[in-house]
Design a protein around this motif. Sequence first.
Motif, PDB file in Angstrom:
ATOM      1  N   TYR B  36      32.451  37.601  40.346  1.00  0.00           N
ATOM      2  CA  TYR B  36      32.832  38.775  41.113  1.00  0.00           C
ATOM      3  C   TYR B  36      32.090  40.005  40.569  1.00  0.00           C
ATOM      4  O   TYR B  36      31.700  40.054  39.414  1.00  0.00           O
ATOM      5  CB  TYR B  36      34.340  39.051  40.990  1.00  0.00           C
ATOM      6  N   GLN B  38      32.640  44.321  40.529  1.00  0.00           N
ATOM      7  CA  GLN B  38      33.609  45.376  40.801  1.00  0.00           C
ATOM      8  C   GLN B  38      32.986  46.727  40.460  1.00  0.00           C
ATOM      9  O   GLN B  38      32.674  46.997  39.295  1.00  0.00           O
ATOM     10  CB  GLN B  38      34.888  45.169  39.984  1.00  0.00           C
ATOM     11  N   LYS B  41      36.606  51.979  40.701  1.00  0.00           N
ATOM     12  CA  LYS B  41      37.701  52.270  41.626  1.00  0.00           C
ATOM     13  C   LYS B  41      37.614  51.459  42.913  1.00  0.00           C
ATOM     14  O   LYS B  41      38.139  51.867  43.939  1.00  0.00           O
ATOM     15  CB  LYS B  41      37.752  53.773  41.928  1.00  0.00           C
ATOM     16  N   SER B  43      37.647  47.231  44.618  1.00  0.00           N
ATOM     17  CA  SER B  43      38.226  45.925  44.354  1.00  0.00           C
ATOM     18  C   SER B  43      37.170  44.926  43.889  1.00  0.00           C
ATOM     19  O   SER B  43      35.980  45.227  43.845  1.00  0.00           O
ATOM     20  CB  SER B  43      38.901  45.406  45.615  1.00  0.00           C
ATOM     21  N   LEU B  44      37.635  43.738  43.539  1.00  0.00           N
ATOM     22  CA  LEU B  44      36.725  42.662  43.172  1.00  0.00           C
ATOM     23  C   LEU B  44      36.116  42.074  44.443  1.00  0.00           C
ATOM     24  O   LEU B  44      36.826  41.720  45.379  1.00  0.00           O
ATOM     25  CB  LEU B  44      37.480  41.551  42.445  1.00  0.00           C
ATOM     26  N   LEU B  46      33.806  38.962  45.733  1.00  0.00           N
ATOM     27  CA  LEU B  46      33.247  37.685  45.353  1.00  0.00           C
ATOM     28  C   LEU B  46      31.754  37.666  45.646  1.00  0.00           C
ATOM     29  O   LEU B  46      31.331  37.996  46.753  1.00  0.00           O
ATOM     30  CB  LEU B  46      33.951  36.558  46.119  1.00  0.00           C
ATOM     31  N   PHE B  91      30.726  46.156  36.970  1.00  0.00           N
ATOM     32  CA  PHE B  91      31.585  45.332  36.128  1.00  0.00           C
ATOM     33  C   PHE B  91      31.570  43.938  36.738  1.00  0.00           C
ATOM     34  O   PHE B  91      31.967  43.749  37.889  1.00  0.00           O
ATOM     35  CB  PHE B  91      32.999  45.935  36.127  1.00  0.00           C
ATOM     36  N   ILE B  93      32.840  40.097  36.686  1.00  0.00           N
ATOM     37  CA  ILE B  93      33.976  39.307  36.219  1.00  0.00           C
ATOM     38  C   ILE B  93      33.834  37.873  36.725  1.00  0.00           C
ATOM     39  O   ILE B  93      33.493  37.656  37.887  1.00  0.00           O
ATOM     40  CB  ILE B  93      35.311  39.883  36.747  1.00  0.00           C
ATOM     41  N   PHE B 110      40.905  34.354  34.888  1.00  0.00           N
ATOM     42  CA  PHE B 110      39.846  35.365  34.892  1.00  0.00           C
ATOM     43  C   PHE B 110      39.377  35.686  33.477  1.00  0.00           C
ATOM     44  O   PHE B 110      40.162  35.698  32.529  1.00  0.00           O
ATOM     45  CB  PHE B 110      40.336  36.644  35.567  1.00  0.00           C
ATOM     46  N   GLY B 113      35.564  40.289  31.739  1.00  0.00           N
ATOM     47  CA  GLY B 113      34.561  41.117  32.395  1.00  0.00           C
ATOM     48  C   GLY B 113      33.409  41.519  31.487  1.00  0.00           C
ATOM     49  O   GLY B 113      33.531  41.546  30.260  1.00  0.00           O
TER      50      GLY B 113
END
Lengths: 110, 119
Positions: B36, B38, B41, B43-44, B46, B91, B93, B110, B113
């Motif tokens: 993922y 990100q 601010k 969302s993750l 995919l 970021f 993850i 998870f 990160g």
Amino acid sequence: QKEVEQDPGPLSVPEGAIVSLNCTYSNSAFQYFMWYRQYSRKGPELLMYTYSSGNKEDGRFTAQVDKSSKYISLFIRDSQPSDSATYLCAIMEYGNKLVFGAGTILRVKS
Amino acid sequence: GAVVSQHPSWVICKSGTSVKIECRSLDFQATTMFWYRQFPKQSLMLMATSNEGSKATYEQGVEKDKFLINHASLTLSTLTVTSAHPEDSSFYICSARDSVLSPGPETQYFGPGTRLLVL
């Protein structure tokens, strides 16, 4: 239309307040409904999940799903400053990928 | 509980260089891992699904030649950002799904990160 809609906030509440976080989704095929908590610069951690309509309780947290209206909620009772984080709703088809909402930033003030 | 690690936790690199990020499942085997991205601010999102011993499946809009994924063992997947540019700063993850258990949300774990900054 996004598959999952979530108000990003931020949401600021005093310590001890009841917090209500909400998401809506569009695809009826989704079977699992999750809430993740993410602290700053960390990976998300699974708080709760459910696969049926109704309520599921775990300590101060209650997850609620209404499949008829495609609406999911997370309630936090007696909120604490340590609950301050980003809360992400997510949905999933069994064995498939997760789809996340935008995440709501929660701040609990002491 | 199941643990997923990522290395490095943060990296700074110059524009044009390549960066490799590792994702490891420490106490379980993972046939499937997910990557993922990100942004601040947000969302993750995919990027791709990594399957041990086969090619990764990329999400629409993700350049497979830029984000190379290798899942050579049941406990390790790597993401290489090739010719990184400042807009790749994000970021990253990973998550890993326990191969033995049923593929529900409770069996996908998870990592912490990796923060990438491209100058």
